[in-house]
Scaffold this active site. Structure first.
Site, PDB file in Angstrom:
ATOM      1  N   LYS A  62       2.059  -1.865  23.105  1.00  0.00           N
ATOM      2  CA  LYS A  62       3.002  -1.669  21.992  1.00  0.00           C
ATOM      3  C   LYS A  62       3.590  -0.259  22.023  1.00  0.00           C
ATOM      4  CE  LYS A  62      -0.274  -2.402  18.832  1.00  0.00           C
ATOM      5  NZ  LYS A  62      -1.158  -2.371  17.650  1.00  0.00           N
TER       6      LYS A  62
ATOM      7  N   ARG B 291       5.302 -11.538  11.148  1.00  0.00           N
ATOM      8  CA  ARG B 291       5.802 -10.212  10.734  1.00  0.00           C
ATOM      9  C   ARG B 291       7.292 -10.109  11.039  1.00  0.00           C
ATOM     10  NH1 ARG B 291       2.640  -5.683  13.802  1.00  0.00           N
ATOM     11  NH2 ARG B 291       0.945  -6.259  12.412  1.00  0.00           N
TER      12      ARG B 291
ATOM     13  N   CYS C 154     -11.234  -1.202  10.420  1.00  0.00           N
ATOM     14  CA  CYS C 154     -11.798  -0.969  11.756  1.00  0.00           C
ATOM     15  C   CYS C 154     -11.144   0.293  12.321  1.00  0.00           C
ATOM     16  CB  CYS C 154     -11.568  -2.198  12.657  1.00  0.00           C
ATOM     17  SG  CYS C 154      -9.939  -2.262  13.427  1.00  0.00           S
TER      18      CYS C 154
ATOM     19  N   CYS D 123      -7.450 -10.636   9.235  1.00  0.00           N
ATOM     20  CA  CYS D 123      -7.425  -9.858  10.474  1.00  0.00           C
ATOM     21  C   CYS D 123      -8.642 -10.181  11.344  1.00  0.00           C
ATOM     22  CB  CYS D 123      -7.402  -8.363  10.162  1.00  0.00           C
ATOM     23  SG  CYS D 123      -7.421  -7.407  11.694  1.00  0.00           S
TER      24      CYS D 123
ATOM     25  N   CYS E 238      -5.337  -1.088   4.956  1.00  0.00           N
ATOM     26  CA  CYS E 238      -4.846  -2.150   5.847  1.00  0.00           C
ATOM     27  C   CYS E 238      -5.254  -3.504   5.277  1.00  0.00           C
ATOM     28  CB  CYS E 238      -5.407  -1.954   7.239  1.00  0.00           C
ATOM     29  SG  CYS E 238      -7.142  -2.379   7.333  1.00  0.00           S
TER      30      CYS E 238
ATOM     31  N   ARG F  27       8.291  -1.635  18.536  1.00  0.00           N
ATOM     32  CA  ARG F  27       8.025  -2.306  17.255  1.00  0.00           C
ATOM     33  C   ARG F  27       9.037  -1.864  16.200  1.00  0.00           C
ATOM     34  NH1 ARG F  27       2.740  -4.210  16.855  1.00  0.00           N
ATOM     35  NH2 ARG F  27       2.002  -4.879  18.890  1.00  0.00           N
TER      36      ARG F  27
ATOM     37  N   CYS G 158      -4.744   0.907  11.203  1.00  0.00           N
ATOM     38  CA  CYS G 158      -3.462   0.393  10.711  1.00  0.00           C
ATOM     39  C   CYS G 158      -3.007   1.067   9.422  1.00  0.00           C
ATOM     40  CB  CYS G 158      -3.546  -1.118  10.527  1.00  0.00           C
ATOM     41  SG  CYS G 158      -3.909  -1.975  12.058  1.00  0.00           S
TER      42      CYS G 158
ATOM     43  N   LYS H 218       5.978   2.607  19.425  1.00  0.00           N
ATOM     44  CA  LYS H 218       6.443   2.796  18.035  1.00  0.00           C
ATOM     45  C   LYS H 218       7.318   4.037  17.899  1.00  0.00           C
ATOM     46  CE  LYS H 218       2.517   0.340  16.100  1.00  0.00           C
ATOM     47  NZ  LYS H 218       1.350   0.362  15.219  1.00  0.00           N
TER      48      LYS H 218
HETATM   49 FE1  SRM Z   1      -1.986  -2.713  13.054  1.00  0.00          FE
HETATM   50  C1  SRM Z   1      -3.640  -4.698  15.321  1.00  0.00           C
HETATM   51  C2  SRM Z   1      -2.082  -5.094  10.804  1.00  0.00           C
HETATM   52  C3  SRM Z   1       0.183  -0.908  11.310  1.00  0.00           C
HETATM   53  C4  SRM Z   1      -2.747   0.082  15.005  1.00  0.00           C
HETATM   54  N1  SRM Z   1      -2.693  -4.612  13.117  1.00  0.00           N
HETATM   55  C5  SRM Z   1      -3.295  -5.266  14.125  1.00  0.00           C
HETATM   56  C6  SRM Z   1      -3.476  -6.748  13.789  1.00  0.00           C
HETATM   57  C7  SRM Z   1      -2.282  -7.496  14.300  1.00  0.00           C
HETATM   58  C8  SRM Z   1      -4.801  -7.374  14.245  1.00  0.00           C
HETATM   59  C9  SRM Z   1      -4.872  -8.038  15.591  1.00  0.00           C
HETATM   60  O1  SRM Z   1      -4.462  -7.445  16.610  1.00  0.00           O
HETATM   61  O2  SRM Z   1      -5.408  -9.147  15.638  1.00  0.00           O
HETATM   62  C10 SRM Z   1      -3.485  -6.652  12.229  1.00  0.00           C
HETATM   63  C11 SRM Z   1      -3.069  -7.910  11.471  1.00  0.00           C
HETATM   64  C12 SRM Z   1      -3.825  -7.998  10.179  1.00  0.00           C
HETATM   65  C13 SRM Z   1      -3.372  -9.077   9.274  1.00  0.00           C
HETATM   66  O3  SRM Z   1      -4.142 -10.025   9.036  1.00  0.00           O
HETATM   67  O4  SRM Z   1      -2.260  -9.005   8.746  1.00  0.00           O
HETATM   68  C14 SRM Z   1      -2.681  -5.401  12.018  1.00  0.00           C
HETATM   69  N2  SRM Z   1      -1.038  -3.015  11.448  1.00  0.00           N
HETATM   70  C15 SRM Z   1      -1.268  -4.028  10.569  1.00  0.00           C
HETATM   71  C16 SRM Z   1      -0.522  -3.810   9.262  1.00  0.00           C
HETATM   72  C17 SRM Z   1      -0.057  -5.089   8.599  1.00  0.00           C
HETATM   73  C18 SRM Z   1      -1.418  -2.994   8.312  1.00  0.00           C
HETATM   74  C19 SRM Z   1      -1.008  -2.981   6.869  1.00  0.00           C
HETATM   75  O5  SRM Z   1      -1.909  -3.245   6.079  1.00  0.00           O
HETATM   76  O6  SRM Z   1       0.126  -2.697   6.529  1.00  0.00           O
HETATM   77  C20 SRM Z   1       0.593  -2.881   9.758  1.00  0.00           C
HETATM   78  C21 SRM Z   1       1.797  -3.633  10.256  1.00  0.00           C
HETATM   79  C22 SRM Z   1       2.806  -2.718  10.847  1.00  0.00           C
HETATM   80  C23 SRM Z   1       4.137  -3.334  11.125  1.00  0.00           C
HETATM   81  O7  SRM Z   1       4.777  -3.772  10.164  1.00  0.00           O
HETATM   82  O8  SRM Z   1       4.564  -3.297  12.286  1.00  0.00           O
HETATM   83  C24 SRM Z   1      -0.107  -2.195  10.936  1.00  0.00           C
HETATM   84  N3  SRM Z   1      -1.331  -0.786  13.209  1.00  0.00           N
HETATM   85  C25 SRM Z   1      -0.498  -0.217  12.286  1.00  0.00           C
HETATM   86  C26 SRM Z   1      -0.493   1.205  12.445  1.00  0.00           C
HETATM   87  C27 SRM Z   1       0.247   2.195  11.555  1.00  0.00           C
HETATM   88  C28 SRM Z   1       1.619   2.530  12.073  1.00  0.00           C
HETATM   89  O9  SRM Z   1       2.064   1.980  13.077  1.00  0.00           O
HETATM   90  O10 SRM Z   1       2.252   3.374  11.464  1.00  0.00           O
HETATM   91  C29 SRM Z   1      -1.337   1.496  13.499  1.00  0.00           C
HETATM   92  C30 SRM Z   1      -1.717   2.907  14.018  1.00  0.00           C
HETATM   93  C31 SRM Z   1      -0.637   3.524  14.850  1.00  0.00           C
HETATM   94  C32 SRM Z   1      -0.784   3.127  16.290  1.00  0.00           C
HETATM   95  O11 SRM Z   1      -0.192   2.136  16.689  1.00  0.00           O
HETATM   96  O12 SRM Z   1      -1.514   3.816  17.016  1.00  0.00           O
HETATM   97  C33 SRM Z   1      -1.858   0.237  13.972  1.00  0.00           C
HETATM   98  N4  SRM Z   1      -2.986  -2.373  14.898  1.00  0.00           N
HETATM   99  C34 SRM Z   1      -3.222  -1.144  15.457  1.00  0.00           C
HETATM  100  C35 SRM Z   1      -4.058  -1.321  16.616  1.00  0.00           C
HETATM  101  C36 SRM Z   1      -4.582  -0.189  17.545  1.00  0.00           C
HETATM  102  C37 SRM Z   1      -3.571   0.187  18.576  1.00  0.00           C
HETATM  103  C38 SRM Z   1      -4.132   1.117  19.602  1.00  0.00           C
HETATM  104  O13 SRM Z   1      -3.363   1.863  20.203  1.00  0.00           O
HETATM  105  O14 SRM Z   1      -5.332   1.114  19.850  1.00  0.00           O
HETATM  106  C39 SRM Z   1      -4.315  -2.707  16.710  1.00  0.00           C
HETATM  107  C40 SRM Z   1      -5.145  -3.409  17.788  1.00  0.00           C
HETATM  108  C41 SRM Z   1      -4.448  -3.522  19.102  1.00  0.00           C
HETATM  109  O15 SRM Z   1      -3.258  -3.270  19.237  1.00  0.00           O
HETATM  110  O16 SRM Z   1      -5.154  -3.866  20.051  1.00  0.00           O
HETATM  111  C42 SRM Z   1      -3.644  -3.330  15.607  1.00  0.00           C
HETATM  112 FE1  SF4 Z   2      -7.264  -5.224  11.130  1.00  0.00          FE
HETATM  113 FE2  SF4 Z   2      -8.396  -2.986  11.911  1.00  0.00          FE
HETATM  114 FE3  SF4 Z   2      -5.772  -3.082  11.554  1.00  0.00          FE
HETATM  115 FE4  SF4 Z   2      -7.354  -3.151   9.473  1.00  0.00          FE
HETATM  116  S1  SF4 Z   2      -7.209  -1.442  10.918  1.00  0.00           S
HETATM  117  S2  SF4 Z   2      -5.620  -4.541   9.839  1.00  0.00           S
HETATM  118  S3  SF4 Z   2      -9.094  -4.271  10.208  1.00  0.00           S
HETATM  119  S4  SF4 Z   2      -6.887  -4.192  13.092  1.00  0.00           S
END
Ligand code: SRM
Ligand code: SF4
Length: 567
Positions: free
Chosen positions: A205, A73, A471, A432, A426, A142, A475, A207
């Site tokens: 993390k 990323r 899930c 993922c 997502c 981030r 995201c 943001k």
């Molecule tokens: Fe996310 C984890 C994809 C935005 C909350 N996110 C992941 C991972 C890295 C899975 C992993 O940990 O193994 C995913 C990779 C999937 C893949 O195969 O590409 C993933 N997140 C994404 C993206 C690519 C979704 C998309 O389809 O666009 C976004 C990339 C953002 C970026 O460019 O930095 C993405 N993730 C978000 C957002 C939305 C936002 O930030 O505006 C959230 C919700 C906001 C937040 O952070 O609370 C988000 N991602 C998570 C979480 C839950 C965090 C938490 O506090 O519980 C995880 C899991 C974790 O961190 O343990 C996670």
């Molecule tokens: Fe993966 Fe869950 Fe984030 Fe979708 S919402 S990209 S399934 S971690």
């Protein structure tokens, strides 16, 4: 080292400022994977070890190791890049990844299916383009996101500059990135390598987002710090600060919940970078280090309270927060098609479903965008809704770009239904590791079916915000969708309803663990009532409250209870 610290916390502290044994892991040709500790550290460098989940069972049966590969990323504050950078990313997508570029919900790019032996080459190519992946993932700040606002260029430039400055100030500094990826010789590790983060980095993390009211296309309140720009006489005079937003939660764990950031006060424009640093320092020093599920800033705030936060802020920043200024947030979608800004530049917002840029059978999207990049002299901007803006087009270039749009059949929003072009999903399967159900691959079919119900009800041209996540991590920011699904198991989802369109009200759990047939059966009568009973100017989410289908959201733990028990 304390025994009670979680593994991830110990690993970063002992990593010699994020070096760990990454170099040795990369050199090991016997496996496509990194050493376990290095998989944690690689996140700080912007990459996640994954395996192809479509192939997992087959490879297990064949007694092969999982099909290890990486997601990389980029850090791209504000989501802006030049045509030359676009062409460079396009080229490496074929050479080192799966031939696609993936625009994310945080305004940047992901490469998928990068094999270990290609990681360094990919990062070196990014470096030559003036791009990097440092801090795109990991327990640090981030990618900083902003409103895109193509029609408001002067203010956009100001918030964009602020995003870049915040991103630079809060980036990690050790030389590990240059040593591991850019072949620089290893330096002696010293405490000063990370004057701000120290060897502990952050508990989790972090943001930051900036909105320019009345638009909220970055879902500003979903962030640990949400900055709401305050304009006076066409100039940004400062920012309201909202703290403690986040989407992630775990099913069945009531101690975890999505939370909208709470607006707490105002800072003048020249203090905004320092103010963000002060807030991150508060989280660095007081965030929970013993339980990662409780380590986001939202839980620190809920543990200690907002008054405590305001006192700490005044102490660390040196000035107290000023009273909040008035603002209104009305919408969080993108405006498609051409707009002209106050400087006379033209901007074209294209719908790029789920942000996946590749050559599909029916639509040569990557080829088309490459052709545009070759003749475009302005910028590309990525929106937080996973769409793309061909930005700062001068009057002379506009018709040439439009010709390419027509030639390749690109979607300026007019080729898709309002439901589809406002939907976000997502990534989920197959890359993922946390996905419980399909998301990106399922979205087109789902939007067609829900649109079918809307057509039947006579509201096919209404805009309803649909968000799908594979899930509960959220995201796609599902808890801000008027309709949202979060994956529970293959083919099964939780259904959430009732967010507003301005990103200021979370939705509610409506039904748990249901399949497509049940989802459509639940939505059908609601959409048909919406068609008959809605008030002008009110969206579907608002209607569900006005009609009494949903009642007020009373607190974070209620978020886990389905609003209407299944009878
Ligand atoms: Fe996310 C984890 C994809 C935005 C909350 N996110 C992941 C991972 C890295 C899975 C992993 O940990 O193994 C995913 C990779 C999937 C893949 O195969 O590409 C993933 N997140 C994404 C993206 C690519 C979704 C998309 O389809 O666009 C976004 C990339 C953002 C970026 O460019 O930095 C993405 N993730 C978000 C957002 C939305 C936002 O930030 O505006 C959230 C919700 C906001 C937040 O952070 O609370 C988000 N991602 C998570 C979480 C839950 C965090 C938490 O506090 O519980 C995880 C899991 C974790 O961190 O343990 C996670
Ligand atoms: Fe993966 Fe869950 Fe984030 Fe979708 S919402 S990209 S399934 S971690």
């Amino acid at each position: 080292m304390s025994e009670s610290l979680p593994e991830a916390e110990q690993i970063k502290r002992e990593s010699r400022y994020l070096r760990g044994s990454l170099r040795e892991s990369l050199a090991d040709e016997a496996t496509g994977a990194l050493r376990d500790e290095d998989t944690h550290l690689s996140k700080f460098h912007g990459l996640y070890q994954q395996d192809d989940r479509d192939l997992r069972d087959e490879r297990r049966l064949q007694k092969l190791e999982p099909h290890f590969q990486f997601m990389l990323r980029l850090r791209l504050p504000g989501g802006v890049l030049t045509p030359n950078q676009w062409l460079g990313l396009d080229e490496v997508a074929d050479r080192f990844a799966d031939g696609s570029l993936r625009l994310t919900t945080r305004q940047t790019f992901q490469f998928h299916r990068v094999f270990k032996e290609n990681l360094a080459s990919l990062i070196q190519h990014l470096d030559k383009l003036g791009l990097d992946s440092r801090g795109a993932c990991g327990d640090v700040n981030r990618n900083v996101v902003t409103n895109v606002n193509p029609h408001l260029s002067a203010s956009h430039q100001t918030v964009y500059n602020a995003a870049v400055q915040i991103s630079e100030r809060l980036n990690w500094r050790s030389a590990a990135y240059e040593e591991v990826w850019l072949n620089q010789p290893e330096k002696q590790t010293e405490e000063e390598e990370e004057p701000f983060y120290t060897h502990r980095y952050l508990p989790r993390k972090f943001k930051v987002a900036i909105a320019l009211p009345p638009h909220n296309d970055c879902d500003v309140l979903a962030n640990d710090i949400g900055l709401i720009a305050i304009e006076e006489n066409g100039e940004i005079i400062g920012y309201n600060i909202a703290v403690g937003g986040g989407m992630g939660m775990t099913y069945g764990d009531r101690a975890t919940y999505p939370r909208l950031a709470t607006p707490v006060g105002f800072v003048p424009a020249d203090q905004v970078v320092d103010a963000c640093e002060a807030i991150v320092a508060i989280q660095r020093d007081h965030g929970c280090r013993t339980n990662r599920a409780h380590a986001r800033f939202k839980y620190t705030l809920d543990d200690y309270g907002l008054d405590w936060f305001k006192e700490r802020f005044a102490e660390v920043h040196g000035w107290p927060l000023e009273p909040l200024r008035d603002y209104t947030l009305t919408d969080s979608g993108d405006r498609f098609g051409w707009t002209e800004d106050d400087e006379g530049f033209h901007h074209l917002t294209l719908f790029t479903p789920s942000g996946r840029i590749r050559d599909f059978e029916q639509l040569k999207l990557r080829t088309a965008l490459r052709s545009i990049a070759k003749i475009h002299s302005g910028e590309f901007r990525i929106t937080c809704n996973q769409n793309l803006i061909i930005s700062r087009v001068n009057a002379k270039e506009r018709s040439a770009i439009q010709k390419l749009v027509d030639h390749y059949g690109l979607d300026d929003g007019s080729r898709s239904t309002p439901l589809a072009r406002n939907a976000i999903s997502c990534v989920a399967f197959p890359t993922c590791g946390l996905a419980m159900a399909e998301s990106e691959r399922y979205l087109p079919e789902l939007t067609d079916k829900i649109h079918g119900l809307m057509e039947e009800a006579g509201i096919g041209q209404e805009t309803i915000q649909l968000r799908v996540s594979g899930c509960p991590n959220g995201c796609a920011r599902p808890y801000l969708g008027e309709i949202a699904l979060t994956g529970k198991a293959p083919g099964k989802y939780n259904l959430y309803l009732g967010a507003d369109t301005g990103g200021q009200r979370l939705n509610r759990l409506y039904r748990e663990n249901i399949d497509e047939e049940e989802i459509l059966a639940e939505l059908k009568p609601l959409l048909s009532r919406f068609a008959k009973e809605r008030k002008p100017g009110k969206g579907f989410g608002d209607f569900l409250y006005q009609s009494g289908v949903l009642s007020a959201n009373t607190g974070p733990t209620d978020f886990h209870e389905p609003l209407i028990a299944r009878g």
